[in-house]
Design a protein around this motif. Structure first.
Motif, mmCIF file in Angstrom:
data_model
loop_
_atom_site.group_PDB
_atom_site.id
_atom_site.type_symbol
_atom_site.label_atom_id
_atom_site.label_comp_id
_atom_site.label_asym_id
_atom_site.label_seq_id
_atom_site.Cartn_x
_atom_site.Cartn_y
_atom_site.Cartn_z
ATOM 1 N N CYS A 98 -38.736 -64.161 -12.977
ATOM 2 C CA CYS A 98 -37.923 -63.038 -12.506
ATOM 3 C C CYS A 98 -37.494 -62.175 -13.682
ATOM 4 C CB CYS A 98 -36.676 -63.536 -11.781
ATOM 5 S SG CYS A 98 -37.025 -64.522 -10.336
ATOM 6 N N ALA A 99 -37.166 -62.819 -14.808
ATOM 7 C CA ALA A 99 -36.713 -62.080 -15.989
ATOM 8 C C ALA A 99 -37.817 -61.164 -16.500
ATOM 9 C CB ALA A 99 -36.267 -63.048 -17.082
ATOM 10 N N LEU A 100 -39.082 -61.615 -16.399
ATOM 11 C CA LEU A 100 -40.200 -60.760 -16.807
ATOM 12 C C LEU A 100 -40.218 -59.482 -15.968
ATOM 13 C CD1 LEU A 100 -43.126 -63.304 -17.272
ATOM 14 C CD2 LEU A 100 -42.170 -61.796 -19.007
ATOM 15 N N ARG A 101 -40.030 -59.614 -14.678
ATOM 16 C CA ARG A 101 -40.031 -58.437 -13.798
ATOM 17 C C ARG A 101 -38.824 -57.545 -14.102
ATOM 18 N NH1 ARG A 101 -42.200 -62.147 -9.893
ATOM 19 N NH2 ARG A 101 -40.096 -62.873 -9.437
ATOM 20 N N VAL A 122 -42.575 -52.217 -20.478
ATOM 21 C CA VAL A 122 -43.713 -51.608 -19.800
ATOM 22 C C VAL A 122 -43.266 -50.606 -18.722
ATOM 23 C CG1 VAL A 122 -44.035 -53.401 -18.046
ATOM 24 C CG2 VAL A 122 -46.007 -52.161 -18.920
ATOM 25 N N GLY A 123 -42.074 -50.816 -18.175
ATOM 26 C CA GLY A 123 -41.579 -49.908 -17.134
ATOM 27 C C GLY A 123 -41.436 -48.479 -17.622
ATOM 28 N N ALA A 177 -51.324 -59.513 -14.769
ATOM 29 C CA ALA A 177 -52.040 -60.571 -15.483
ATOM 30 C C ALA A 177 -51.050 -61.511 -16.165
ATOM 31 C CB ALA A 177 -52.987 -59.959 -16.507
ATOM 32 N N VAL A 178 -50.026 -60.933 -16.794
ATOM 33 C CA VAL A 178 -49.045 -61.774 -17.489
ATOM 34 C C VAL A 178 -48.310 -62.680 -16.502
ATOM 35 C CG1 VAL A 178 -46.845 -61.716 -18.708
ATOM 36 C CG2 VAL A 178 -48.747 -60.312 -19.496
ATOM 37 N N ILE A 179 -47.896 -62.109 -15.365
ATOM 38 C CA ILE A 179 -47.184 -62.915 -14.362
ATOM 39 C C ILE A 179 -48.098 -64.032 -13.839
ATOM 40 C CG2 ILE A 179 -46.054 -62.873 -12.097
ATOM 41 C CD1 ILE A 179 -44.331 -61.254 -13.749
#
Lengths: 262, 295
Positions: B237-240, B253-254, B278-280
């Motif tokens: 979730c933190a990645l998103r 990236v956003g 891909a990372v997720i």
């Protein structure tokens, strides 16, 4: 850290009440150091309650409990801990930590004799000497090759041996085992109880085991204490007990004990 | 008949659970009518359709180089820029999660009742009694309140608050994720520990272990697989969240997704999205492997 000499126990007029239910009523019992005793009786007769009194897991509502001559109600928290560190318990549901290795579970048995930091180190990364000692105990209970396996990967019977090894690693003066046969199949049951008896005899430990199986009790224990409805029905050497005694124990129980017990 | 044979009557099938389901249904209907939602709203106008077509048509041909006619000298190539952006996205997520874990462990402990609610074995000292009856509950209430507050504000709102107060600082971005996530972790940690089966802890107590030993080995260690599993999910979730924080101007990236989208460089948007996906995916496979080993 030498092993405690066999611990002795005494109940004087010990009564345990859970609300309105009397689990144990005015019970008198002496168990000397090094004795091997089977507690028998129907479900709800007070066997587990009596066992839990001996290491102060339960407190009597009335009466007194002595362990190795000391009145448990007079002990401080620290003294209770010290007393418990010398008594190995093998609970019915084993109560192991499933996600730890066998060796780590066995080491948790001695945390009561270690400081916090030492127990951290010994549980997470046991020293070589500890591993050697644990290996020796596991050899004795017959599962040495499982020493580094995750505990929940073992079968029920093997996990039971882990619980016994954990109790032995305490270097206890006494072992209390609650229905050690219910977790395994009947053929293994005899092996387990026999193993406990042999180890107790070898090391001079006091052994108190609650058992449903009367034949097993009579075959493997010198002394049998029968409980019925919270009181001692009889307390005799195994070879003086007849089939008739056992039959009456259960017959009477069926009439008296229709309600819930402990 | 049932009463005659002594068999108790069957319970009526719709009881509390059924009532809850029906109330949810009614609430949903009320919400739809209150908002005036209608399926017709989803039919776009001609302009909207064209943008959507342009956007989705690039899904199979993501850009490999900048779509702008002119980029300044020294600008990194598009794949390079995408990799750097995703690298920073991961770095923000890592920094935030490490802080969140710290908050989660500390407040998860103080928000748990397991360390003070039990009665001691022997006679209780006055100090022990004071700790158990006074200090324990006070700590518990204070930390419970703290984690409810940090949790009830979404990370984007925290980001907005920090943006207003500190400007565009990377530390503020990390904190805006770390605070609510610390709250989530603390809540879950305390509940997992409080609800862990008590058997192992009782076995330790019966062997004379001290309170801290019992708590650590009997409850925390026993709960580790669950704690780790939840932490890994939170990391995903933190990645998103970290990616979305780019919409506020942080260099994740956003930020680039937003810039390319506003410039209608849809091919670039898809490039960034694919890298993120891909990372997720990689993270999902990796954390799944860890979870299977632990649980």
């Amino acid at each position: 850290m030498s092993p405690d000499p066999g611990a002795s126990f005494e109940l004087r007029r010990a009564t345990v009440r859970f609300g309105a239910t009397v689990a144990l009523s005015a019970c008198d019992l002496r168990i000397d150091a090094g004795e091997r005793v089977a507690l028998v009786g129907p479900s709800g007769s007070g066997k587990s309650t009596l066992l839990y009194l001996l290491n102060a897991t339960l407190r009597p509502s009335e009466g007194t409990v002595f362990a190795s001559g000391r009145d448990l109600s007079t002990l401080s928290s620290g003294e209770i801990r010290k007393m418990r560190a010398g008594i190995g318990a093998v609970p019915q549901d084993l109560r192991l930590i499933p996600n730890l290795r066998v060796v780590q579970n066995v080491v948790t048995g001695r945390t009561g004799r270690m400081g916090f930091l030492r127990s951290l180190r010994e549980v997470f990364h046991p020293s070589k000497e500890t591993v050697r000692e644990v290996y020796g105990i596991l050899e004795r209970v017959g599962i040495a090759e499982k020493i580094f396996e995750r505990t929940d990967r073992l079968s029920g019977g093997q996990q039971q041996r882990v619980a016994i090894a954990r109790a032995l690693f305490q270097r206890p003066g006494a072992i209390l085992a609650d229905e050690p046969v219910s977790a395994v199949d009947p053929t293994r049951a005899r092996d387990t109880v026999e193993l406990l008896g042999e180890i107790a005899r070898e090391r001079g430990l006091t052994l108190v085991v609650s058992l449903h199986n009367l034949e097993l009790a009579r075959a493997l224990f010198p002394r049998i204490v029968a409980l019925r409805a919270g009181s001692v029905a009889f307390d005799r050497p195994a070879d003086e007990i007849s089939d008739e005694d056992f039959r009456r124990l259960y017959e009477l129980a069926d009439h008296e004990m229709l309600g819930d017990g402990c | 008949m049932a009463a005659e044979t002594g068999v108790p009557a069957r319970p009526f099938p719709i009881r509390s659970r059924g009532a809850v389901l029906i109330s949810i249904g009614i609430a949903a209907a009320l919400a739809y009518s209150h908002l005036g939602l209608a399926l017709g709203d989803l039919v776009p106008d001609a302009g909207g359709l064209e943008i959507a077509r342009d956007f989705f048509s690039r899904a199979f041909s993501p850009a490999m180089s900048h779509e702008a006619d002119w980029v300044p000298d020294g600008t990194a190539s598009l794949p390079m820029r995408a990799l750097r952006a995703i690298g920073r996205t991961i770095a923000f997520a890592f920094a935030a999660m490490s802080l969140a874990l710290l908050i989660g462990i500390v407040f998860g402990f103080t928000s748990s009742t397991a360390w003070w609610a039990g009665r001691p074995a022997g006679a209780e000292t006055a100090l022990g009694r004071f700790l158990r009856r006074g200090v324990g509950p006070a700590f518990w209430l204070a930390s419970r309140t703290f984690i409810v507050v940090v949790r009830s504000i979404h990370e984007l709102l925290w980001a907005l608050l920090f943006l207003v107060s500190f400007g565009l600082s990377d530390l503020a971005a990390v904190l805006s994720i770390a605070l609510p996530y610390g709250g989530y972790l603390a809540k879950i940690f305390s509940e997992v520990v409080d609800e862990a089966p008590r058997g192992a802890a009782q076995a330790l107590t019966a062997a004379g272990a001290s309170g801290p030993q019992t708590f650590l080995f009997g409850l925390v260690v026993r709960s580790l697989p669950d704690l780790l599993s939840y932490s890994l999910y939170r990391f995903e979730c933190a990645l998103r969240s970290s990616a979305v924080l780019g919409f506020f101007g942080y260099s994740t990236v956003g930020l680039f997704i937003r810039q390319s989208f506003l410039s209608s460089y849809y091919g670039e948007v898809w490039t960034y999205l694919y890298v993120l996906i891909a990372v997720i995916l990689v993270f999902d496979v990796w954390s799944g492997a860890i979870r299977r080993r632990m649980v």
